[in-house]
Design a protein around this motif. Sequence first.
Motif, PDB file in Angstrom:
ATOM      1  N   PHE A 140      56.787   4.122  56.168  1.00  0.00           N
ATOM      2  CA  PHE A 140      57.110   5.515  56.499  1.00  0.00           C
ATOM      3  C   PHE A 140      56.427   5.979  57.795  1.00  0.00           C
ATOM      4  CE2 PHE A 140      57.543   5.086  51.887  1.00  0.00           C
ATOM      5  CZ  PHE A 140      58.874   5.439  51.745  1.00  0.00           C
ATOM      6  N   ARG A 162      58.438  -0.234  54.783  1.00  0.00           N
ATOM      7  CA  ARG A 162      59.346   0.582  53.984  1.00  0.00           C
ATOM      8  C   ARG A 162      59.473   1.999  54.551  1.00  0.00           C
ATOM      9  NH1 ARG A 162      59.251   1.733  47.395  1.00  0.00           N
ATOM     10  NH2 ARG A 162      60.991   3.221  47.418  1.00  0.00           N
ATOM     11  N   GLY A 163      60.698   2.440  54.721  1.00  0.00           N
ATOM     12  CA  GLY A 163      60.932   3.800  55.160  1.00  0.00           C
ATOM     13  C   GLY A 163      60.572   4.082  56.603  1.00  0.00           C
ATOM     14  N   GLU A 185      64.555   1.081  52.606  1.00  0.00           N
ATOM     15  CA  GLU A 185      64.683   2.480  53.024  1.00  0.00           C
ATOM     16  C   GLU A 185      64.529   2.700  54.528  1.00  0.00           C
ATOM     17  OE1 GLU A 185      63.215   5.861  50.452  1.00  0.00           O
ATOM     18  OE2 GLU A 185      62.149   4.187  49.482  1.00  0.00           O
ATOM     19  N   CYS A 186      64.701   1.651  55.326  1.00  0.00           N
ATOM     20  CA  CYS A 186      64.752   1.848  56.775  1.00  0.00           C
ATOM     21  C   CYS A 186      66.176   2.311  57.088  1.00  0.00           C
ATOM     22  CB  CYS A 186      64.398   0.553  57.509  1.00  0.00           C
ATOM     23  SG  CYS A 186      62.670   0.070  57.311  1.00  0.00           S
ATOM     24  N   ARG A 187      66.406   3.578  56.926  1.00  0.00           N
ATOM     25  CA  ARG A 187      67.761   4.114  56.882  1.00  0.00           C
ATOM     26  C   ARG A 187      68.460   4.163  58.234  1.00  0.00           C
ATOM     27  NH1 ARG A 187      68.514   5.925  51.741  1.00  0.00           N
ATOM     28  NH2 ARG A 187      66.661   6.540  50.541  1.00  0.00           N
TER      29      ARG A 187
END
Length: 400
Positions: A140, A162-163, A185-187
């Motif tokens: 994140f 993640r993220g 979640e690496c969008r």
Amino acid sequence: DHTIDYTYSGVLSIPERVRFLGHRFTVTAVRDGAFDFYYERNGTKRTCQISSVRIPSSVITIGECSFRECHNMTSVQFEGESSLQSIGSSAFYYTGLRSFALPASVVSLGTSTFESSSALSDVVFEGDGINVLPNRCFAFTGLRDLSFLAGSVSSLGDYCFRGASLASADIPAHIGRMGAGVFRECRVMEHSAFAEGCPITEIPSETFMECTSLQYYDFAPWVNSIELDSFRDSGLLELYVPTTLTYLGEGAFRSCENLVDVTFAEGHGLLELMPSVFRDCDELTELTVPDSVRVIGENALSGCERLETFVMPASLEKIAAFALSDCLSLVSVVFQSDARYVASASSSFYHDNVLESVVFWDKRCDSLMFPSSLPTYYCTVSYYASKAAVGVTPLSRFVV
């Protein structure tokens, strides 16, 4: 007792030496939780307001949670030739850091070191002492790619990025191990690939899970395995499975809601469609699996609501429970072998909320297509009132 002035909002300069009881001591560590948040007796949460910190060259260790949730801290400066060797777990968790230069002397990072520091977009390794990025190290954060990784880094821990804001993730050849969910979640990530010579042969569980901008993925020829939920809930539109990729793990492509085309390379030797592997892939309209497949696992294609046609492989031996349940548009199932010798659960074709046929494979169903050389009098169609009743007592039954 807390001796920190939590209202202080300037630059914090940690001294190289301090005097205590008439003696001078060299500062070699920032203790665990030194500037961490705390709760007052009335429940009020207090966090440090420092804007930046200067750390002297004498400091060898930055302890766990030492600057955790210092939201206003945007920079850390190491003075002189730093002696820093280790940074503890969550040391810079949820800070306002924008950049960070890891001194050449650093050899160890703790879990979640920079996690949730969402503004952190620039990291520099000044040396080659770090071999492992631990679990959730940069989760994140605002990092955009992996070009900053030092050549010494050989292992990426679970959920390491993640993220993060990664737009791409090209994994260099010096990475020999990846944990679970490294890029989950690496969008905004649109591209990822293994560099030539990278020794990793499997895509670990949850690696690209919830990477909703990842629409295409080319598998390196040396990758032979995709583990649990690797691409689950990702943005894949198309999937080409080369012959070198011989294992698709449970839930590997589950809930890829935009996936419209799955193609297996000619001559593919896949032996089993694992449970939930293509479950809830809403846009799939047809699927032909390799003739080598012997088992269609539980819920393998469950919930593929637009799936209209499915061709059973010639070598099929077993269809597990709810394998094609909730495929509400399924109108044609073609067997390339004698269906009488395929073991199946009575719920294989069960549909939620729709009264539909459930097929026993020692019998035969006229709503399915079979090779014309096979007789049609082996069919029994049973209707059940609910999912719970499947396999118990049917509402009605007739033989074709």
